[in-house]
Write a protein that holds these residues in place. Structure first.
Motif, PDB file in Angstrom:
ATOM      1  N   TRP A 108      -1.856 -47.796   7.142  1.00  0.00           N
ATOM      2  CA  TRP A 108      -1.446 -49.085   6.587  1.00  0.00           C
ATOM      3  C   TRP A 108      -0.973 -48.895   5.154  1.00  0.00           C
ATOM      4  N   LYS A 109      -0.465 -49.982   4.565  1.00  0.00           N
ATOM      5  CA  LYS A 109       0.005 -49.965   3.194  1.00  0.00           C
ATOM      6  C   LYS A 109      -0.994 -50.676   2.283  1.00  0.00           C
ATOM      7  N   ALA A 110      -1.340 -50.033   1.166  1.00  0.00           N
ATOM      8  CA  ALA A 110      -2.173 -50.657   0.151  1.00  0.00           C
ATOM      9  C   ALA A 110      -1.333 -51.656  -0.645  1.00  0.00           C
ATOM     10  N   PRO A 111      -1.953 -52.539  -1.420  1.00  0.00           N
ATOM     11  CA  PRO A 111      -1.188 -53.523  -2.193  1.00  0.00           C
ATOM     12  C   PRO A 111      -0.139 -52.918  -3.116  1.00  0.00           C
ATOM     13  N   ASP A 112      -0.378 -51.701  -3.620  1.00  0.00           N
ATOM     14  CA  ASP A 112       0.601 -51.073  -4.507  1.00  0.00           C
ATOM     15  C   ASP A 112       1.637 -50.257  -3.753  1.00  0.00           C
ATOM     16  N   GLY A 113       1.631 -50.337  -2.432  1.00  0.00           N
ATOM     17  CA  GLY A 113       2.621 -49.647  -1.618  1.00  0.00           C
ATOM     18  C   GLY A 113       2.217 -48.272  -1.125  1.00  0.00           C
ATOM     19  N   ALA A 114       1.086 -47.753  -1.572  1.00  0.00           N
ATOM     20  CA  ALA A 114       0.634 -46.429  -1.128  1.00  0.00           C
ATOM     21  C   ALA A 114       0.248 -46.458   0.345  1.00  0.00           C
ATOM     22  N   GLU A 115       0.566 -45.377   1.053  1.00  0.00           N
ATOM     23  CA  GLU A 115       0.151 -45.259   2.447  1.00  0.00           C
ATOM     24  C   GLU A 115      -1.288 -44.767   2.504  1.00  0.00           C
ATOM     25  N   VAL A 116      -2.106 -45.449   3.286  1.00  0.00           N
ATOM     26  CA  VAL A 116      -3.513 -45.086   3.455  1.00  0.00           C
ATOM     27  C   VAL A 116      -3.766 -44.895   4.940  1.00  0.00           C
ATOM     28  N   GLU A 117      -4.639 -43.967   5.253  1.00  0.00           N
ATOM     29  CA  GLU A 117      -4.919 -43.619   6.644  1.00  0.00           C
ATOM     30  C   GLU A 117      -6.420 -43.632   6.881  1.00  0.00           C
ATOM     31  N   GLY A 118      -6.801 -43.907   8.104  1.00  0.00           N
ATOM     32  CA  GLY A 118      -8.204 -43.844   8.468  1.00  0.00           C
ATOM     33  C   GLY A 118      -8.360 -43.429   9.917  1.00  0.00           C
ATOM     34  N   ILE A 119      -9.588 -43.169  10.309  1.00  0.00           N
ATOM     35  CA  ILE A 119      -9.913 -42.834  11.691  1.00  0.00           C
ATOM     36  C   ILE A 119     -10.395 -44.106  12.363  1.00  0.00           C
ATOM     37  N   LEU A 120      -9.723 -44.502  13.431  1.00  0.00           N
ATOM     38  CA  LEU A 120     -10.074 -45.710  14.164  1.00  0.00           C
ATOM     39  C   LEU A 120     -10.708 -45.326  15.495  1.00  0.00           C
ATOM     40  N   GLU A 121     -11.885 -45.881  15.753  1.00  0.00           N
ATOM     41  CA  GLU A 121     -12.552 -45.686  17.037  1.00  0.00           C
ATOM     42  C   GLU A 121     -12.633 -47.024  17.761  1.00  0.00           C
ATOM     43  N   LEU A 122     -12.220 -47.026  19.014  1.00  0.00           N
ATOM     44  CA  LEU A 122     -12.250 -48.219  19.858  1.00  0.00           C
ATOM     45  C   LEU A 122     -13.071 -47.925  21.109  1.00  0.00           C
ATOM     46  N   PRO A 123     -13.610 -48.948  21.743  1.00  0.00           N
ATOM     47  CA  PRO A 123     -14.382 -48.734  22.975  1.00  0.00           C
ATOM     48  C   PRO A 123     -13.562 -47.981  24.022  1.00  0.00           C
ATOM     49  N   PRO A 124     -14.217 -47.230  24.884  1.00  0.00           N
ATOM     50  CA  PRO A 124     -13.508 -46.387  25.864  1.00  0.00           C
ATOM     51  C   PRO A 124     -12.515 -47.155  26.742  1.00  0.00           C
ATOM     52  N   ASP A 125     -12.858 -48.391  27.103  1.00  0.00           N
ATOM     53  CA  ASP A 125     -12.026 -49.141  28.042  1.00  0.00           C
ATOM     54  C   ASP A 125     -11.160 -50.199  27.367  1.00  0.00           C
ATOM     55  N   TYR A 126     -11.095 -50.185  26.048  1.00  0.00           N
ATOM     56  CA  TYR A 126     -10.338 -51.217  25.334  1.00  0.00           C
ATOM     57  C   TYR A 126      -8.834 -51.013  25.546  1.00  0.00           C
ATOM     58  N   LYS A 127      -8.124 -52.120  25.764  1.00  0.00           N
ATOM     59  CA  LYS A 127      -6.669 -52.080  25.931  1.00  0.00           C
ATOM     60  C   LYS A 127      -6.016 -52.960  24.878  1.00  0.00           C
ATOM     61  N   ALA A 128      -4.843 -52.540  24.410  1.00  0.00           N
ATOM     62  CA  ALA A 128      -4.112 -53.296  23.397  1.00  0.00           C
ATOM     63  C   ALA A 128      -3.872 -54.718  23.877  1.00  0.00           C
ATOM     64  N   GLY A 129      -4.083 -55.674  22.983  1.00  0.00           N
ATOM     65  CA  GLY A 129      -3.887 -57.073  23.306  1.00  0.00           C
ATOM     66  C   GLY A 129      -5.061 -57.725  24.005  1.00  0.00           C
ATOM     67  N   GLN A 130      -6.119 -56.954  24.198  1.00  0.00           N
ATOM     68  CA  GLN A 130      -7.286 -57.469  24.920  1.00  0.00           C
ATOM     69  C   GLN A 130      -8.054 -58.511  24.106  1.00  0.00           C
ATOM     70  N   GLY A 131      -7.813 -58.525  22.811  1.00  0.00           N
ATOM     71  CA  GLY A 131      -8.506 -59.486  21.966  1.00  0.00           C
ATOM     72  C   GLY A 131      -9.242 -58.795  20.838  1.00  0.00           C
ATOM     73  N   PRO A 132      -9.507 -59.513  19.748  1.00  0.00           N
ATOM     74  CA  PRO A 132     -10.159 -58.897  18.596  1.00  0.00           C
ATOM     75  C   PRO A 132     -11.617 -58.525  18.869  1.00  0.00           C
ATOM     76  N   LEU A 133     -12.056 -57.475  18.205  1.00  0.00           N
ATOM     77  CA  LEU A 133     -13.400 -56.943  18.381  1.00  0.00           C
ATOM     78  C   LEU A 133     -14.217 -57.121  17.109  1.00  0.00           C
ATOM     79  N   PRO A 134     -15.535 -57.243  17.234  1.00  0.00           N
ATOM     80  CA  PRO A 134     -16.360 -57.096  16.037  1.00  0.00           C
ATOM     81  C   PRO A 134     -16.102 -55.713  15.455  1.00  0.00           C
ATOM     82  N   THR A 135     -15.974 -55.626  14.135  1.00  0.00           N
ATOM     83  CA  THR A 135     -15.485 -54.393  13.508  1.00  0.00           C
ATOM     84  C   THR A 135     -16.368 -53.989  12.334  1.00  0.00           C
ATOM     85  N   VAL A 136     -16.648 -52.696  12.267  1.00  0.00           N
ATOM     86  CA  VAL A 136     -17.430 -52.136  11.167  1.00  0.00           C
ATOM     87  C   VAL A 136     -16.549 -51.162  10.390  1.00  0.00           C
ATOM     88  N   ILE A 137     -16.595 -51.271   9.067  1.00  0.00           N
ATOM     89  CA  ILE A 137     -15.910 -50.328   8.189  1.00  0.00           C
ATOM     90  C   ILE A 137     -16.934 -49.312   7.714  1.00  0.00           C
TER      91      ILE A 137
END
Length: 476
Positions: A242-271
């Motif tokens: 994603w982009k930070a407010p100052d335009g810098a590109e930032v990256e992270g590791i995203l983990e989703l449930p094994p059976d999650y499909k795009a568009g399935q709906g928002p999930l409770p999320t922990v940072i």
């Protein structure tokens, strides 16, 4: 008070004192022909002396003399004088010695000393900007190629610099390509074959073997230490940018449930915020107490951001955190949350945040900056930078990021301290710390607890683990 090096004969079991330098030896390495012993030494056993007072001493076995290698390159000419010396490695012919210097907030470097007769020269190797140097160091047997673990964009691979001799160096060669995380490696002395400890998104660390002399050779897995993982439904692990407010590109590791499909709906999320901060979260399968694998299995999304100050994204990205703690990394992380919400992955009404060490410090900052998190777990985190400078065992860390001592940078110390904004916190908080933590002493956690529990009436729990140090192991 001090340490010595002794030699034990494994045939007759006789022992012999080799050298007693009247200093504390934190690391040593014997040259292959046993003519010299390289030692990293400090004047006493306090960790604070390892930051700016450590040195590389060379013991000549024949003469009994100890000489100290010049330190100008990593002290007077370095961006900080508080570098840590580690990872001694002799070349096969014993005429070159390599080691690393690691800094909080600045890129790590490799130093090489070379002997020509009685003359020794010390130089710093050149490295690509985007690769962060990590130990251990190993020379490819019988060659002048020097190898290390290169950290780059959440991967860790074995890299080798060719022809590190006579004041020069050649090209950089990667021995373990791909989306891998290598933590340790070693070469077989005669065959030059490589053994390494590696993990990826499908398995936790195991031992692999590779013949680097064969082009495009694939690693062979030798162990399956955790066979139970073969039966698990593993999280979907991906890189999220994603982009930070100052335009810098930032990256992270995203983990989703094994059976999650795009568009399935928002999930409770922990940072989940990594420590260091001169470190990173890695692109691999990790099973541990701060959520990796566990939360996805429970139906949560988990984002581990590599915010400004993380390694492997270039020198500028790393050093931008200096002078901007409790500020720029908070913006990086909060903009990552916004991006997850915009993608329909994160439920904005079900957000949590947690971290340990510097991750705890950042977590403390986040809950003072926003009320959007519904719960937080903060472990061994700083609340006051002056307190941290005065109490921790490695204060050079604070001096680097604050760009000076407290009386020189009083306003910066206050600005970077969550303590002065605790009145804004509404997030229910659980606080963890080891009773004997010398890195981020328990006084921080107790102060945070007092502020939240007694004066802002935020639901708060404090857990102090008896006898435990910074890593929750029993302290020495």
């Amino acid at each position: 008070k001090y340490t010595e090096i002794w030699k034990l004969n494994l045939e007759n079991w006789r022992e012999e004192k080799v050298v007693a330098p009247l200093r504390v030896i934190t690391e040593f390495h014997v040259a292959p022909d046993e003519s010299r012993i390289a030692m990293i030494t400090t004047p006493d056993d306090r960790l604070i002396t390892k930051e700016g007072q450590s040195r590389v001493d060379i013991f000549d076995v024949k003469t009994g003399e100890i000489t100290t290698l010049p330190d100008t390159l990593y002290r007077a000419q370095a961006p900080s004088p508080y570098g840590w010396l580690e990872n001694l490695a002799w070349s096969s012919d014993g005429q070159a010695l390599a080691w690393t210097v690691d800094f909080d907030g600045y890129p790590g470097e490799i130093l090489v000393a070379e002997w020509k007769g009685a003359t020794v020269t010390v130089r710093m190797l050149k490295r690509p900007d985007e690769i962060h140097v990590a130990g251990p160091l190993h020379w490819l047997p019988g060659t002048s190629d020097l190898c290390f673990i290169g950290q780059q964009r959440a991967r860790k691979r074995v890299e080798c610099i060719a022809n590190v001799r006579d004041g020069g160096q050649g090209d950089l060669r990667m021995l373990t390509p791909g989306d891998v995380v290598v933590d340790r490696f070693a070469f077989a002395a005669a065959s030059k074959q490589l053994a390494y400890l590696m993990s990826d998104t499908e398995h936790t660390p195991d031992v692999f073997w590779l013949d680097p002399s064969k082009p495009d050779a694939a690693g062979v897995r030798l162990t399956n230490v955790n066979p139970q993982i073969d039966t698990w439904k593993l999280p979907q692990i991906s890189l999220f940018t994603w982009k930070a407010p100052d335009g810098a590109e930032v990256e992270g590791i995203l983990e989703l449930p094994p059976d999650y499909k795009a568009g399935q709906g928002p999930l409770p999320t922990v940072i989940e915020v990594h420590g260091g901060p001169t470190d990173a979260t890695w692109f691999h399968l990790r099973y541990w107490i701060y959520g990796r694998t566990l939360f996805a299995a429970r139906g949560y999304a988990l984002l581990s951001p590599n915010y400004r100050g993380s390694v492997g994204y270039g020198d500028r990205f790393l050093m931008q955190l200096i002078g901007h703690e409790n500020e720029i990394e908070l913006q990086d992380i909060l903009s990552g949350v916004d991006a997850l919400v915009a993608k329909g992955i994160a439920d904005p009404d079900k957000l949590g945040v947690m971290g340990w060490s510097n991750g705890g410090f950042v977590t403390n900052g986040l809950i003072t900056a926003t009320q959007r998190f519904k719960a937080t777990s903060t472990g061994a985190g700083v609340v006051d930078q002056f307190m941290q400078w005065g109490l921790e065992d490695t204060p050079g860390h604070v001096i680097n990021y604050m760009r000076g001592l407290p009386w020189e940078r009083a306003e910066a110390y206050m600005k970077a301290s969550p303590a002065y904004k605790l009145g804004a916190v509404t997030t229910p908080t659980i606080i963890h710390v080891g009773e004997e933590d010398t890195r981020v002493p328990a006084a921080h956690s107790r102060s945070l607890y007092r502020g939240l529990k007694e004066y802002t009436q935020v639901p708060t729990i404090l857990l102090v683990y008896p006898g435990a140090g910074h890593g929750l192991a029993i302290a020495d």
